[in-house]
Design an enzyme around this catalytic site. Structure first.
Site, short mmCIF file in Angstrom:
data_model
loop_
_atom_site.label_atom_id
_atom_site.label_comp_id
_atom_site.label_asym_id
_atom_site.label_seq_id
_atom_site.Cartn_x
_atom_site.Cartn_y
_atom_site.Cartn_z
CG ASP A 108 -2.44 0.56 0.80
OD1 ASP A 108 -2.36 1.39 0.17
OD2 ASP A 108 -3.35 0.16 1.70
CD GLU A 119 1.39 5.71 -7.12
OE1 GLU A 119 1.80 6.69 -7.11
OE2 GLU A 119 0.47 5.26 -8.15
CD1 TRP A 120 -4.21 3.69 -3.13
CD2 TRP A 120 -3.46 5.59 -2.17
NE1 TRP A 120 -3.82 3.23 -1.49
CE2 TRP A 120 -3.47 4.44 -1.37
CE3 TRP A 120 -3.05 6.78 -2.21
CZ2 TRP A 120 -3.16 4.85 0.10
CZ3 TRP A 120 -2.70 7.00 -0.60
CH2 TRP A 120 -2.48 6.08 0.33
CG ASP A 170 -9.10 2.44 -0.88
OD1 ASP A 170 -8.20 2.17 -1.64
OD2 ASP A 170 -9.05 2.41 0.34
#
Length: 681
Positions: free
Chosen positions: A184, A217-218, A239
């Protein structure tokens, strides 16, 4: 992982903490990990997270992750993980291709031991992590774990992250028998993302154990442009949450990235929400169809111990899974997307095409393409395989369906010389969703259209409704034959009983016909009807009226509070620019709330803005649509803007949509308020 806050709230908090810590970097002794290399050094090792020459994840990983269903609650423990492994075997999910049983955050204690090692929580995992991994392996499955490329993980309890501990943690994971690492991005101290993720890649490689490396890493630094030289998959978005708006937003962000995907290099739009209860079965089938045609990792996010047969039917659909797992490894690409009707095409090994006809709108929609447009060679006829109905048809080249609201028709199309062995395809259509007031009669039109290379013969159509409803045909319901393009159009009079409550109801269109060889075939289509009531005369607050539909980016739309992002009723007083409003709607972009006005309302008014609870974050735009025409809009508003007055003339509109967008910059703490929203009727 899923967090207690939306990704944008979480990032706001993380950013503030990181900034404070970075200001004290010298005192804290925080440094860039010694293992990190310049970005230019990444490309020399194509197989990341594994031993040299040992390719991993040549098809998208399939498995389970606990976070969406448990978060950090006590139910996440050794017993649950073992139960999931058992269910994979007993319910046939292992045989269908699911293999990874992965832990998310909260598996460790908040502090490392005296040697700097991670310590499993002895309450959750009394026998340690290796014992759990061994159990998973004993079932012929693989085991995954989670940590963050920062000093702490994302949970507020502050579990240790791996920044500065990459070599030690990677070796500990390898010693435990870990096969998959989700890494994450929280509490990253502002260290360059490529350096942080490269450091863990090198640490995993140094263990000599093949470990699939999931870079979470979004999508902040466009990992699709560089992460393929580090790991096997990378998150492209924030998310996901268990809502239609969230799933749709994430799919739209991930779809344009098709050129970056391939064997061992996958765009990851986050885990599956199928079965968690926040979407309808139709929406969950769309979710699973879209993830499969996007060649996304399929990581189950629901507690399979509580799953319904319908959830297992969706997750276990092997024909849909085969699209995701196709060895050619291409992500589906968007062929067209006008008006909310999407055609997405995925080339398959052997030359077939998977085609998703996806309807993002709240009404049934005709969506179509052709065999030529999807890249198939010219042929006398084609086989059209419906992957949800598990039926094959022949078509002259048209690939078409009237797709229910929020639905997806998923096909495998091939230039098969045996096309004539299958009955001809037909398309059922309807102009529903009809709107009717209880006791009144509405007219619904249905169509049956021939799509086959051979004609559909002895065609008959029926429309049925709930018990007590009156449904009468007002025109012919049968036809001798439907050749390619010919239609049987039938008008129906539909009357809901006078005492029918306001709400959505489902009619069903069904057709029966024969192939030229005499084979009987059938087709069905849901036809939604909304029983409505017009607003009363005078002024009514929107929050006091029933809506036709409501979709929201995070959590449900709230009445008279801000949106809380989780369960209904978890919001706070609506507050814009320091002023508290007792009435209104709380939403999270992207959001749409639709009302029936029946031509009886002349004006809509509201005070709109970003809720004060978002502090400095959040950018939204508000729009009012009357019967498909935009009649008011604000442009982009931020938390720094005071409440903005919105006034819209509605004319004789039948429906009004209140739309909140993310203003084009993603869902960054986008809590929008329709304060004092009211209709004048």
């Amino acid at each position: 992982m899923r967090h207690l806050f939306s990704p944008v709230i979480r990032r706001r908090i993380i950013g503030g903490v990181a900034a404070a810590l970075l200001g004290a970097t010298g005192a804290a002794g925080l440094t860039v990990p010694a293992a990190a290399q310049p970005a230019g050094a990444v490309a020399d090792t194509p197989t990341a997270g594994s031993a040299p020459g040992d390719p991993l994840a040549l098809t998208p990983p399939m498995g389970f992750n606990n976070w969406n269903s448990t978060h950090c609650r006590a139910e996440f423990n050794e017993t649950m993980v073992k139960d999931i492994a058992d269910i994979f075997v007993t319910k046939g999910l292992k045989e269908a291709g699911y293999q990874y049983v992965n832990l998310d955050d909260c598996w460790a204690l908040p502090q490392r031991d005296a040697d700097g090692k991670l310590v499993p929580d002895p309450v959750r995992f009394p026998n340690g992590i290796k014992a759990v991994a061994d159990y998973v392996h004993s079932k012929g499955l693989k085991f995954g774990i989670y940590t963050s490329a920062g000093t702490k993980t994302c949970n507020s309890a502050g579990f240790p992250g791996a920044l500065g501990h990459e070599r030690s943690d990677a070796q500990q994971f390898a010693d435990w028998g870990v096969d998959y690492l989700k890494y994450d991005n929280c509490n990253n101290q502002g260290v360059d993302a490529k350096q942080r993720y490269l450091a863990m890649r090198d640490a995993l490689r140094a263990t000599g154990r093949p470990i699939v490396y999931s870079i979470c890493e979004w999508g902040q630094n466009k990992p699709w442009e560089w992460a393929g030289d580090m790991g096997q998959l990378w998150r492209t978005t924030g998310d996901i949450s268990d809502s239609w708006g969230s799933m749709l937003s994430i799919a739209k962000q991930n779809l344009p990235l098709a050129p970056y995907a391939g064997p061992g290099r996958w765009n990851d739009p986050d885990m599956l929400e199928v079965g968690n209860g926040g979407m309808t079965p139709t929406e969950y089938r769309s979710h699973f169809s879209l993830w499969s045609i996007m060649a996304a990792p399929l990581l189950i996010g629901s507690d399979l111990r509580k799953a319904t047969p319908e959830t297992y039917e969706i997750l276990g659909n092997r024909e849909v899974i085969a699209v995701d797992q196709d060895r050619l490894g291409k992500q589906g690409a968007v062929l067209s997307s006008g008006g909310g009707g999407w055609v997405i095409v995925k080339e398959l090994a052997g030359g077939d095409r998977a085609v998703a006809l996806f309807n993002e709108t709240d009404r049934p929609r005709h969506i179509a393409t052709t065999a030529e447009a999807i890249g198939l060679p010219k042929a006398d006829g084609y086989q059209l395989r419906d992957l949800w109905q598990h039926r094959s048809y022949n078509t002259a080249g048209e690939v078409a369906a009237t797709v229910p609201a929020h639905g997806t028709a998923l096909y495998r199309v091939s230039a098969d010389r045996r096309w004539a062995a299958h009955p001809p395809a037909v398309e059922l259509g309807t102009d529903a969703a009809a709107l009717t007031e209880a006791g009144n009669t509405a007219e619904v039109t249905t169509t049956v259209t021939g799509l086959g290379r051979t004609p559909a013969r002895r065609v008959s159509v029926r429309l049925t409704g709930p018990d007590g409803w009156r449904v009468e045909a007002a025109s012919p319901t049968d036809a001798d034959a439907l050749t390619t393009g010919r239609k049987l159009t039938t008008r129906w009079r539909v009357t809901a009983p006078a005492a029918t409550p306001v709400g959505a109801y489902e009619l069903k269109v069904s057709a029966a016909y024969r192939s030229p060889q005499g084979t009987r075939a059938t087709a069905e289509l849901p036809a939604p009807v909304h029983v409505v009531v017009a607003p009363p005369s005078g002024t009514s607050y929107a929050s006091d009226l029933p809506w036709l539909s409501a979709v929201n980016g995070w959590g449900p739309v709230e009445k008279d509070t801000s949106v809380g992002e989780n369960a209904a009723g978890d919001g706070h007083p609506i507050t814009i620019g320091g002023t508290v409003h007792a009435k209104g709607l709380g939403v999270h972009a992207p959001s749409e709330v639709t009302y029936y006005t029946g031509g009886r309302c002349t004006r809509f008014t509201a005070q709109v803005g970003v809720d004060d609870e978002e502090e400095a974050a959040g950018t939204v735009a508000f729009e009012v649509w009357a019967d498909g025409e935009k009649v008011a809009s604000t442009g982009t508003l931020t938390n720094a803007d005071p409440a903005t007055a919105v006034t819209a003339d509605l004319g004789d509109a039948t429906t009004v949509r209140l739309v909140t967008t993310d203003a084009g910059d993603g869902i960054t703490s986008d809590h929008g308020d329709w304060a004092d929203a009211a209709f004048s009727c």
